[in-house]
Scaffold this motif. Sequence first.
Motif, PDB file in Angstrom:
ATOM      1  N   LEU A  11     108.854  71.099  27.148  1.00  0.00           N
ATOM      2  CA  LEU A  11     107.932  71.462  26.074  1.00  0.00           C
ATOM      3  C   LEU A  11     107.227  70.221  25.523  1.00  0.00           C
ATOM      4  O   LEU A  11     106.010  70.086  25.635  1.00  0.00           O
ATOM      5  N   GLU A  12     107.987  69.298  24.966  1.00  0.00           N
ATOM      6  CA  GLU A  12     107.382  68.117  24.342  1.00  0.00           C
ATOM      7  C   GLU A  12     106.659  67.238  25.344  1.00  0.00           C
ATOM      8  O   GLU A  12     105.518  66.818  25.099  1.00  0.00           O
ATOM      9  N   ALA A  13     107.305  66.929  26.448  1.00  0.00           N
ATOM     10  CA  ALA A  13     106.733  65.971  27.406  1.00  0.00           C
ATOM     11  C   ALA A  13     105.354  66.395  27.918  1.00  0.00           C
ATOM     12  O   ALA A  13     104.410  65.611  27.845  1.00  0.00           O
ATOM     13  N   PRO A  14     105.201  67.605  28.419  1.00  0.00           N
ATOM     14  CA  PRO A  14     103.866  67.953  28.910  1.00  0.00           C
ATOM     15  C   PRO A  14     102.835  68.145  27.793  1.00  0.00           C
ATOM     16  O   PRO A  14     101.657  67.855  27.979  1.00  0.00           O
ATOM     17  N   LEU A  15     103.284  68.613  26.635  1.00  0.00           N
ATOM     18  CA  LEU A  15     102.338  68.890  25.558  1.00  0.00           C
ATOM     19  C   LEU A  15     101.754  67.629  24.931  1.00  0.00           C
ATOM     20  O   LEU A  15     100.602  67.632  24.502  1.00  0.00           O
ATOM     21  N   LYS A  16     102.518  66.553  24.891  1.00  0.00           N
ATOM     22  CA  LYS A  16     102.008  65.353  24.213  1.00  0.00           C
ATOM     23  C   LYS A  16     100.751  64.809  24.889  1.00  0.00           C
ATOM     24  O   LYS A  16      99.896  64.246  24.234  1.00  0.00           O
ATOM     25  N   PHE A  17     100.622  65.007  26.190  1.00  0.00           N
ATOM     26  CA  PHE A  17      99.439  64.510  26.892  1.00  0.00           C
ATOM     27  C   PHE A  17      98.229  65.424  26.683  1.00  0.00           C
ATOM     28  O   PHE A  17      97.119  65.054  27.039  1.00  0.00           O
ATOM     29  N   ARG A  18      98.440  66.590  26.117  1.00  0.00           N
ATOM     30  CA  ARG A  18      97.331  67.507  25.834  1.00  0.00           C
ATOM     31  C   ARG A  18      96.807  67.368  24.415  1.00  0.00           C
ATOM     32  O   ARG A  18      95.794  67.961  24.070  1.00  0.00           O
ATOM     33  N   ALA A  19      97.528  66.617  23.586  1.00  0.00           N
ATOM     34  CA  ALA A  19      97.118  66.450  22.197  1.00  0.00           C
ATOM     35  C   ALA A  19      95.842  65.613  22.124  1.00  0.00           C
ATOM     36  O   ALA A  19      95.691  64.638  22.866  1.00  0.00           O
ATOM     37  N   PRO A  20      94.930  65.984  21.247  1.00  0.00           N
ATOM     38  CA  PRO A  20      93.683  65.227  21.129  1.00  0.00           C
ATOM     39  C   PRO A  20      93.961  63.776  20.743  1.00  0.00           C
ATOM     40  O   PRO A  20      94.774  63.508  19.863  1.00  0.00           O
ATOM     41  N   GLY A  21      93.296  62.881  21.426  1.00  0.00           N
ATOM     42  CA  GLY A  21      93.396  61.465  21.091  1.00  0.00           C
ATOM     43  C   GLY A  21      94.599  60.740  21.644  1.00  0.00           C
ATOM     44  O   GLY A  21      94.768  59.546  21.388  1.00  0.00           O
ATOM     45  N   VAL A  22      95.458  61.418  22.381  1.00  0.00           N
ATOM     46  CA  VAL A  22      96.635  60.750  22.941  1.00  0.00           C
ATOM     47  C   VAL A  22      96.290  60.271  24.344  1.00  0.00           C
ATOM     48  O   VAL A  22      96.213  61.058  25.286  1.00  0.00           O
ATOM     49  N   ALA A  23      96.056  58.971  24.448  1.00  0.00           N
ATOM     50  CA  ALA A  23      95.747  58.363  25.735  1.00  0.00           C
ATOM     51  C   ALA A  23      97.034  58.222  26.544  1.00  0.00           C
ATOM     52  O   ALA A  23      98.137  58.250  25.994  1.00  0.00           O
ATOM     53  N   VAL A  24      96.882  58.053  27.837  1.00  0.00           N
ATOM     54  CA  VAL A  24      98.050  57.933  28.723  1.00  0.00           C
ATOM     55  C   VAL A  24      98.998  56.825  28.270  1.00  0.00           C
ATOM     56  O   VAL A  24     100.210  57.052  28.187  1.00  0.00           O
ATOM     57  N   PRO A  25      98.525  55.616  27.950  1.00  0.00           N
ATOM     58  CA  PRO A  25      99.475  54.585  27.500  1.00  0.00           C
ATOM     59  C   PRO A  25     100.246  54.983  26.232  1.00  0.00           C
ATOM     60  O   PRO A  25     101.438  54.718  26.135  1.00  0.00           O
ATOM     61  N   VAL A  26      99.589  55.641  25.300  1.00  0.00           N
ATOM     62  CA  VAL A  26     100.273  56.089  24.088  1.00  0.00           C
ATOM     63  C   VAL A  26     101.320  57.150  24.439  1.00  0.00           C
ATOM     64  O   VAL A  26     102.462  57.097  23.976  1.00  0.00           O
ATOM     65  N   GLY A  27     100.932  58.116  25.263  1.00  0.00           N
ATOM     66  CA  GLY A  27     101.868  59.152  25.694  1.00  0.00           C
ATOM     67  C   GLY A  27     103.067  58.572  26.430  1.00  0.00           C
ATOM     68  O   GLY A  27     104.203  58.998  26.217  1.00  0.00           O
ATOM     69  N   LEU A  28     102.806  57.581  27.287  1.00  0.00           N
ATOM     70  CA  LEU A  28     103.913  56.931  28.005  1.00  0.00           C
ATOM     71  C   LEU A  28     104.848  56.204  27.045  1.00  0.00           C
ATOM     72  O   LEU A  28     106.069  56.258  27.195  1.00  0.00           O
ATOM     73  N   GLY A  29     104.260  55.519  26.084  1.00  0.00           N
ATOM     74  CA  GLY A  29     105.082  54.799  25.107  1.00  0.00           C
ATOM     75  C   GLY A  29     105.963  55.744  24.315  1.00  0.00           C
ATOM     76  O   GLY A  29     107.159  55.496  24.121  1.00  0.00           O
ATOM     77  N   ILE A  30     105.378  56.856  23.868  1.00  0.00           N
ATOM     78  CA  ILE A  30     106.146  57.858  23.140  1.00  0.00           C
ATOM     79  C   ILE A  30     107.210  58.468  24.054  1.00  0.00           C
ATOM     80  O   ILE A  30     108.375  58.610  23.665  1.00  0.00           O
ATOM     81  N   GLY A  31     106.803  58.811  25.266  1.00  0.00           N
ATOM     82  CA  GLY A  31     107.735  59.416  26.215  1.00  0.00           C
ATOM     83  C   GLY A  31     108.938  58.540  26.509  1.00  0.00           C
ATOM     84  O   GLY A  31     110.066  59.027  26.592  1.00  0.00           O
ATOM     85  N   ARG A  32     108.694  57.255  26.656  1.00  0.00           N
ATOM     86  CA  ARG A  32     109.816  56.336  26.932  1.00  0.00           C
ATOM     87  C   ARG A  32     110.821  56.344  25.798  1.00  0.00           C
ATOM     88  O   ARG A  32     112.033  56.388  26.026  1.00  0.00           O
TER      89      ARG A  32
END
Length: 143
Positions: free
Chosen positions: A26-47
């Motif tokens: 749920l969280e992992a795939p959705l964070k990359f769909r949020a407006p303004g969340v670039a891949v590096p930001v999503g990766l940082g959060i995911g880690r």
Amino acid sequence: MNATATAVATATVFVWLGMVLAISFLEAPLKFRAPGVAVPVGLGIGRIVFRALNRVEIALAAVTLAAIVIVRPSGVTAGLTAAIITILAGQLTVVRPRLNRRSDRVLAGENLPRSTVHLYYVGLEAAKVIALVVLGIRLLMTG
């Protein structure tokens, strides 16, 4: 059979299952769909999120294993428990380090093609979810 150990194992397995479903599927795939969340930001959060999840999973695995040992399980229950712990160990020792190395490179600014390594992690997560469901149901039936 120890009813308390069975109850602890059952509760722990279902808490673990819920956490994996909520974070990984749920969280992992959705964070990359949020407006303004670039891949590096999503990766940082995911880690950060997955590091925390994996630490909790290690604790849940230890509690589950201890409770299962006390229960003196059937071969199927013992095998499911071993499979789940083996999957988690594989994720932590084989797949996560590869994902971390790749995300280090992306976070350092490299423009890399899409990776398939995360698909191995997802596949192992799916296998772990199935095994947790089956183990939880077996424990409910024996409790």
